[in-house]
Design a protein around this motif. Structure first.
Motif, PDB file in Angstrom:
ATOM      1  N   HIS A   1       0.824  -1.208   0.000  1.00  0.00           N
ATOM      2  CA  HIS A   1       0.000   0.000   0.000  1.00  0.00           C
ATOM      3  C   HIS A   1       0.860   1.261   0.000  1.00  0.00           C
ATOM      4  O   HIS A   1       0.534   2.250  -0.655  1.00  0.00           O
ATOM      5  CB  HIS A   1      -0.932  -0.018   1.204  1.00  0.00           C
ATOM      6  CG  HIS A   1      -1.928   1.077   1.234  1.00  0.00           C
ATOM      7  ND1 HIS A   1      -2.568   1.456   2.382  1.00  0.00           N
ATOM      8  CD2 HIS A   1      -2.407   1.896   0.266  1.00  0.00           C
ATOM      9  CE1 HIS A   1      -3.390   2.463   2.114  1.00  0.00           C
ATOM     10  NE2 HIS A   1      -3.299   2.742   0.838  1.00  0.00           N
TER      11      HIS A   1
ATOM     12  N   GLU B   1      -0.046   4.869  -5.655  1.00  0.00           N
ATOM     13  CA  GLU B   1      -0.532   6.234  -5.795  1.00  0.00           C
ATOM     14  C   GLU B   1      -1.978   6.313  -5.281  1.00  0.00           C
ATOM     15  O   GLU B   1      -2.649   5.295  -5.121  1.00  0.00           O
ATOM     16  CB  GLU B   1      -0.461   6.686  -7.269  1.00  0.00           C
ATOM     17  CG  GLU B   1      -1.401   5.950  -8.207  1.00  0.00           C
ATOM     18  CD  GLU B   1      -0.906   4.579  -8.665  1.00  0.00           C
ATOM     19  OE1 GLU B   1      -1.679   3.895  -9.353  1.00  0.00           O
ATOM     20  OE2 GLU B   1       0.232   4.174  -8.327  1.00  0.00           O
ATOM     21  N   ALA B   2      -2.437   7.529  -5.036  1.00  0.00           N
ATOM     22  CA  ALA B   2      -3.806   7.743  -4.557  1.00  0.00           C
ATOM     23  C   ALA B   2      -4.792   7.144  -5.553  1.00  0.00           C
ATOM     24  O   ALA B   2      -4.631   7.275  -6.764  1.00  0.00           O
ATOM     25  CB  ALA B   2      -4.072   9.231  -4.387  1.00  0.00           C
ATOM     26  N   GLY B   3      -5.793   6.459  -5.031  1.00  0.00           N
ATOM     27  CA  GLY B   3      -6.842   5.876  -5.864  1.00  0.00           C
ATOM     28  C   GLY B   3      -6.606   4.431  -6.250  1.00  0.00           C
ATOM     29  O   GLY B   3      -7.534   3.743  -6.658  1.00  0.00           O
TER      30      GLY B   3
ATOM     31  N   SER C   1      -5.953   0.428  -5.569  1.00  0.00           N
ATOM     32  CA  SER C   1      -6.357  -0.496  -4.514  1.00  0.00           C
ATOM     33  C   SER C   1      -5.574  -1.795  -4.654  1.00  0.00           C
ATOM     34  O   SER C   1      -4.922  -2.040  -5.661  1.00  0.00           O
ATOM     35  CB  SER C   1      -7.860  -0.747  -4.576  1.00  0.00           C
ATOM     36  OG  SER C   1      -8.215  -1.357  -5.792  1.00  0.00           O
TER      37      SER C   1
ATOM     38  N   ARG D   1      -5.122  -0.411 -10.573  1.00  0.00           N
ATOM     39  CA  ARG D   1      -4.786   1.006 -10.743  1.00  0.00           C
ATOM     40  C   ARG D   1      -5.851   1.691 -11.557  1.00  0.00           C
ATOM     41  O   ARG D   1      -6.498   1.146 -12.365  1.00  0.00           O
ATOM     42  CB  ARG D   1      -3.431   1.143 -11.413  1.00  0.00           C
ATOM     43  CG  ARG D   1      -2.314   0.608 -10.537  1.00  0.00           C
ATOM     44  CD  ARG D   1      -0.976   0.781 -11.230  1.00  0.00           C
ATOM     45  NE  ARG D   1       0.076   0.072 -10.544  1.00  0.00           N
ATOM     46  CZ  ARG D   1       0.876   0.595  -9.637  1.00  0.00           C
ATOM     47  NH1 ARG D   1       0.749   1.828  -9.263  1.00  0.00           N
ATOM     48  NH2 ARG D   1       1.810  -0.135  -9.076  1.00  0.00           N
TER      49      ARG D   1
END
Length: 86
Positions: free
Chosen positions: A19, A23-25, A27, A86
């Motif tokens: 994690h 990058e942001a977003g 999972s 992603r």
């Protein structure tokens, strides 16, 4: 201590290592966790758990983790594979 405790902690530290590289977003989910119990984990003692990345790509993260006693003795070790979206 029951091996399920070690598996839960090691799943957490290996997945968090993956994690931390995303990058942001993005999972992720653990798809494989291999745990080796090296020594009995005693109750009511201070422990340290650590995870680190072995490989990260567009769709897969491979990490390892360990649980050690306060004096640095290895108690349990794991490798994990996470799928990344992603």
């Amino acid at each position: 201590m029951h091996g399920g405790f070690a598996a839960t902690v090691l799943d957490s530290v290996t997945a968090c290592a993956v994690h931390s590289m995303l990058e942001a977003g993005a999972s992720y989910a653990t798809v494989d966790l291999n745990v080796k119990m090296v020594k009995a984990i005693p109750k009511n003692t201070e422990l340290m758990a650590e995870g680190k990345i072995l490989h990260i790509s567009k769709s897969i993260g491979v990490s390892e983790g360990n649980i050690k006693s306060a004096d640095g003795t290895l108690l349990a070790h794991a490798t994990a594979t996470c799928v990344i979206r992603r």
